[in-house]
Design a protein around this motif. Sequence first.
Motif, PDB file in Angstrom:
ATOM      1  N   GLY A  55       0.961  -1.193  -0.137  1.00 41.25           N
ATOM      2  CA  GLY A  55       0.063   0.001   0.051  1.00 41.25           C
ATOM      3  C   GLY A  55       0.987   1.487  -0.098  1.00 41.25           C
ATOM      4  N   ASP A 104       1.466 -10.171  -8.205  1.00 42.49           N
ATOM      5  CA  ASP A 104       0.485 -10.935  -7.443  1.00 42.49           C
ATOM      6  C   ASP A 104       1.256 -11.537  -6.388  1.00 42.49           C
ATOM      7  OD1 ASP A 104      -1.781 -12.106  -6.445  1.00 42.49           O
ATOM      8  OD2 ASP A 104      -1.576 -13.714  -7.908  1.00 42.49           O
ATOM      9  N   ARG A 155      -4.365 -17.776  -0.704  1.00 39.14           N
ATOM     10  CA  ARG A 155      -3.550 -18.362  -1.715  1.00 39.14           C
ATOM     11  C   ARG A 155      -2.166 -18.385  -1.330  1.00 39.14           C
ATOM     12  NH1 ARG A 155      -3.021 -15.366  -6.016  1.00 39.14           N
ATOM     13  NH2 ARG A 155      -4.247 -13.644  -5.482  1.00 39.14           N
TER      14      ARG A 155
HETATM   15  C1  LIG Z   1      -5.572  -3.592   3.618  1.00 43.77           C
HETATM   16  S1  LIG Z   1      -4.389  -2.860   2.439  1.00 43.77           S
HETATM   17  C2  LIG Z   1      -2.963  -2.743   3.395  1.00 43.77           C
HETATM   18  C3  LIG Z   1      -2.039  -1.842   2.905  1.00 43.77           C
HETATM   19  C4  LIG Z   1      -0.772  -1.508   3.735  1.00 43.77           C
HETATM   20  N1  LIG Z   1       0.020  -2.637   3.943  1.00 43.77           N
HETATM   21  C5  LIG Z   1      -1.273  -1.198   5.122  1.00 43.77           C
HETATM   22  O1  LIG Z   1      -0.953  -1.717   6.120  1.00 43.77           O
HETATM   23  O2  LIG Z   1      -1.685  -0.020   5.058  1.00 43.77           O
HETATM   24  C6  LIG Z   1      -4.074  -4.480   1.302  1.00 43.77           C
HETATM   25  C7  LIG Z   1      -3.085  -4.019   0.449  1.00 43.77           C
HETATM   26  O3  LIG Z   1      -2.707  -5.428  -0.310  1.00 43.77           O
HETATM   27  C8  LIG Z   1      -2.553  -5.188  -1.995  1.00 43.77           C
HETATM   28  N2  LIG Z   1      -3.082  -6.383  -2.250  1.00 43.77           N
HETATM   29  C9  LIG Z   1      -4.428  -6.779  -2.612  1.00 43.77           C
HETATM   30  N3  LIG Z   1      -4.335  -7.918  -3.378  1.00 43.77           N
HETATM   31  C10 LIG Z   1      -2.857  -8.280  -3.630  1.00 43.77           C
HETATM   32  C11 LIG Z   1      -2.287  -9.325  -4.248  1.00 43.77           C
HETATM   33  N4  LIG Z   1      -2.928 -10.416  -4.893  1.00 43.77           N
HETATM   34  N5  LIG Z   1      -0.745  -9.310  -4.284  1.00 43.77           N
HETATM   35  C12 LIG Z   1      -0.291  -8.113  -3.906  1.00 43.77           C
HETATM   36  N6  LIG Z   1      -1.086  -7.184  -3.201  1.00 43.77           N
HETATM   37  C13 LIG Z   1      -2.109  -7.292  -3.095  1.00 43.77           C
HETATM   38  C14 LIG Z   1      -3.573  -4.038  -2.265  1.00 43.77           C
HETATM   39  O4  LIG Z   1      -3.269  -3.313  -3.230  1.00 43.77           O
HETATM   40  C15 LIG Z   1      -3.440  -3.022  -0.785  1.00 43.77           C
HETATM   41  O5  LIG Z   1      -2.334  -2.211  -0.845  1.00 43.77           O
END
Ligand SMILES: C[S@@+](CC[C@H](N)C(=O)[O-])C[C@H]1O[C@@H](n2cnc3c(N)ncnc32)[C@H](O)[C@@H]1O
Length: 213
Positions: A55, A104, A155
């Motif tokens: 994020g 991913d 996953r």
């Molecule tokens: C709840 S947010 C957390 C963001 C940050 N780590 C925080 O704690 O503030 C979840 C994050 O996971 C990313 N995300 C979702 N699916 C993902 C995937 N398959 N692979 C990598 N990142 C993913 C989203 O884009 C988002 O930035």
Amino acid sequence: MSYPTPDHDHILKAPYRDAVYEPAEDTFLLLDALEGDASLLTSLLPRVCLEIGSGSGCALTFLSTLLGPKNAVYMATDINALCTHATLETGKRALTQIDPIRTDLVHGLRLGNPGMVDILLFNPPYVPTDPSEVGSHGIEASWAGGKEGREVLDRLLPLIHRLLSPKGIFYLVAVEENRPEDIASILQAHGVVARRKTGPEALSIWRYSKIPL
Ligand SMILES: C[S@@+](CC[C@H](N)C(=O)[O-])C[C@H]1O[C@@H](n2cnc3c(N)ncnc32)[C@H](O)[C@@H]1O
């Protein structure tokens, strides 16, 4: 000792605003857990730290402040391209070089066998949603977790043991709807799980390691 929340003001402006997850209660709970484990984490002398779904990059940058920006390699992944840019910038503002990759989960990363990751962080999209909402590359990916809010996390779970180094630690954010006890029992098959903190909220931080800490 307390550590500052990394400067992430840039995510409140274009092009990040409304496109990158703004650090919230879940993020800060993770920061609290890391701070609470500061002496444990520094004593491990970690070399490779990875945040999946970084994020804004706030959590990984916080970890770098705690460990020392030059004392480890900091890697991040996110499915959302703007998050990788935001993470890079948050790191820069704290004088930490983060290597963010748009992918991913950990797809395409060569992390060795056994794994090389000493500290792994994941605050996944944990909100239960219709499964059709999972798989976006935009802001919806921040929260859309599909069935039980577990579809993205499920996953990753089978890969954790292989990703971690022998001394590696995994920190995971979960909510009650994710059935965290079930997540813990899946991880426990390979190691040790501790519930770091719960409050009146449904949020909790889980810590997994291969060996007792
Ligand atoms: C709840 S947010 C957390 C963001 C940050 N780590 C925080 O704690 O503030 C979840 C994050 O996971 C990313 N995300 C979702 N699916 C993902 C995937 N398959 N692979 C990598 N990142 C993913 C989203 O884009 C988002 O930035």
